[in-house]
Design a protein around this motif. Structure first.
Motif, PDB file in Angstrom:
ATOM      1  N   MET A  29       0.939  -1.171   0.179  1.00  0.00           N
ATOM      2  CA  MET A  29      -0.020  -0.107   0.180  1.00  0.00           C
ATOM      3  C   MET A  29       0.913   1.398  -0.080  1.00  0.00           C
ATOM      4  O   MET A  29       2.066   1.378   0.792  1.00  0.00           O
ATOM      5  N   SER A  30       0.493   2.081  -1.052  1.00  0.00           N
ATOM      6  CA  SER A  30       1.428   3.463  -0.788  1.00  0.00           C
ATOM      7  C   SER A  30       1.210   4.356   0.315  1.00  0.00           C
ATOM      8  O   SER A  30       0.127   4.256   0.957  1.00  0.00           O
ATOM      9  N   SER A  31       2.056   5.211   0.443  1.00  0.00           N
ATOM     10  CA  SER A  31       1.834   5.992   1.651  1.00  0.00           C
ATOM     11  C   SER A  31       0.738   7.269   1.327  1.00  0.00           C
ATOM     12  O   SER A  31      -0.038   7.466   2.382  1.00  0.00           O
ATOM     13  N   ALA A  32       0.472   7.489   0.229  1.00  0.00           N
ATOM     14  CA  ALA A  32      -0.727   8.382  -0.154  1.00  0.00           C
ATOM     15  C   ALA A  32      -1.956   7.636   0.109  1.00  0.00           C
ATOM     16  O   ALA A  32      -2.863   8.277   0.717  1.00  0.00           O
ATOM     17  N   THR A  33      -2.092   6.313  -0.169  1.00  0.00           N
ATOM     18  CA  THR A  33      -3.350   5.512  -0.015  1.00  0.00           C
ATOM     19  C   THR A  33      -3.382   5.354   1.607  1.00  0.00           C
ATOM     20  O   THR A  33      -4.740   5.489   2.193  1.00  0.00           O
ATOM     21  N   SER A  34      -2.322   5.192   2.231  1.00  0.00           N
ATOM     22  CA  SER A  34      -2.603   5.108   3.418  1.00  0.00           C
ATOM     23  C   SER A  34      -2.786   6.167   4.370  1.00  0.00           C
ATOM     24  O   SER A  34      -3.586   6.253   5.599  1.00  0.00           O
ATOM     25  N   ALA A  35      -2.230   7.265   4.016  1.00  0.00           N
ATOM     26  CA  ALA A  35      -2.580   8.621   4.413  1.00  0.00           C
ATOM     27  C   ALA A  35      -4.167   8.864   4.256  1.00  0.00           C
ATOM     28  O   ALA A  35      -4.822   9.442   5.054  1.00  0.00           O
ATOM     29  N   HIS A  36      -4.724   8.657   2.976  1.00  0.00           N
ATOM     30  CA  HIS A  36      -5.784   8.980   2.734  1.00  0.00           C
ATOM     31  C   HIS A  36      -7.078   7.963   3.308  1.00  0.00           C
ATOM     32  O   HIS A  36      -8.059   8.594   4.162  1.00  0.00           O
ATOM     33  N   ARG A  37      -6.492   6.768   3.659  1.00  0.00           N
ATOM     34  CA  ARG A  37      -7.459   6.071   4.519  1.00  0.00           C
ATOM     35  C   ARG A  37      -7.556   6.511   6.018  1.00  0.00           C
ATOM     36  O   ARG A  37      -8.476   6.699   6.542  1.00  0.00           O
ATOM     37  N   ARG A  38      -6.181   6.934   6.488  1.00  0.00           N
ATOM     38  CA  ARG A  38      -6.337   7.483   7.941  1.00  0.00           C
ATOM     39  C   ARG A  38      -7.051   8.962   8.090  1.00  0.00           C
ATOM     40  O   ARG A  38      -7.856   8.911   8.851  1.00  0.00           O
ATOM     41  N   LEU A  39      -6.808   9.623   7.018  1.00  0.00           N
ATOM     42  CA  LEU A  39      -7.633  10.820   6.873  1.00  0.00           C
ATOM     43  C   LEU A  39      -9.277  10.614   6.974  1.00  0.00           C
ATOM     44  O   LEU A  39      -9.999  11.247   7.661  1.00  0.00           O
ATOM     45  N   ALA A  40      -9.540   9.570   6.001  1.00  0.00           N
ATOM     46  CA  ALA A  40     -10.964   9.349   6.121  1.00  0.00           C
ATOM     47  C   ALA A  40     -11.451   8.762   7.348  1.00  0.00           C
ATOM     48  O   ALA A  40     -12.430   8.971   8.019  1.00  0.00           O
ATOM     49  N   THR A  41     -10.584   7.914   7.943  1.00  0.00           N
ATOM     50  CA  THR A  41     -11.087   7.372   9.347  1.00  0.00           C
ATOM     51  C   THR A  41     -11.193   8.415  10.334  1.00  0.00           C
ATOM     52  O   THR A  41     -12.062   8.283  11.131  1.00  0.00           O
ATOM     53  N   GLU A  42     -10.150   9.296  10.268  1.00  0.00           N
ATOM     54  CA  GLU A  42     -10.020  10.300  11.487  1.00  0.00           C
ATOM     55  C   GLU A  42     -11.121  11.223  11.370  1.00  0.00           C
ATOM     56  O   GLU A  42     -12.095  11.828  12.276  1.00  0.00           O
ATOM     57  N   SER A  43     -11.495  11.342  10.086  1.00  0.00           N
ATOM     58  CA  SER A  43     -12.619  12.472   9.773  1.00  0.00           C
ATOM     59  C   SER A  43     -14.073  11.984  10.255  1.00  0.00           C
ATOM     60  O   SER A  43     -14.839  12.547  10.790  1.00  0.00           O
ATOM     61  N   TRP A  44     -14.140  10.678   9.934  1.00  0.00           N
ATOM     62  CA  TRP A  44     -15.507   9.982  10.338  1.00  0.00           C
ATOM     63  C   TRP A  44     -15.668   9.806  11.932  1.00  0.00           C
ATOM     64  O   TRP A  44     -16.451  10.023  12.482  1.00  0.00           O
TER      65      TRP A  44
END
Length: 153
Positions: free
Chosen positions: A1-16
């Motif tokens: 998994m790329s760091s961009a994908t990981s960062a996006h996933r983390r951002l989505a989860t934290e936002s939720w």
């Protein structure tokens, strides 16, 4: 998994998680409102949704679409509100097996009284934290989320 994908996933989860946590914190604060001592917030939710219905009547399953309760829970809630004289039932004219639920005169009065206090407290909590522009942005974002799931706002 790329760091961009990981960062996006983390951002989505934290936002939720932030959205949910904010909702819980706000609801806990709103439930401190003295008017909710006589009528719980979920009971108020039922009365509020019935007050929005143009005809004044909703089927139980239609009401269930608007409140955060399971079908058995809403059925028990309707029974309790009916026994308190806040809502009434009638047979649907187009389907004699169907039951419609509506507010009684007392239910209308209680909904308005609790609603005024509720709106006042919401306003106090929101004004402390957000500007009008920020409230508009929040409204736009939450509508966008809801629409992406339901297809309608």
């Amino acid at each position: 998994m790329s760091s961009a994908t990981s960062a996006h996933r983390r951002l989505a989860t934290e936002s939720w998680e932030s959205l949910l946590t904010s909702q819980v914190v706000m609801m806990r604060e709103l439930q401190k409102e003295p008017t909710f001592k006589t009528l719980g917030s979920r009971e108020y939710d039922v009365l509020y949704n019935l007050s929005l219905c143009p005809s004044g009547w909703l089927r139980l399953n239609e009401l269930n679409d608007h409140v955060l309760l399971t079908q058995p829970s809403i059925s028990r809630m309707v029974d309790r509100l009916e026994s308190r004289g806040l809502i009434q039932r009638k047979t649907a004219e187009d389907d004699k097996r169907g039951v419609l639920i509506g507010l009684t005169e007392e239910g209308i009065a209680v909904q308005k009284t609790v609603g005024r206090a509720h709106v006042q407290r919401i306003m106090e909590l929101m004004e402390v934290a957000l500007s009008d522009d920020e409230m508009r942005t929040l409204l736009d974002l939450t509508r966008k989320l809801r629409t992406s799931v339901t297809g309608h706002s």
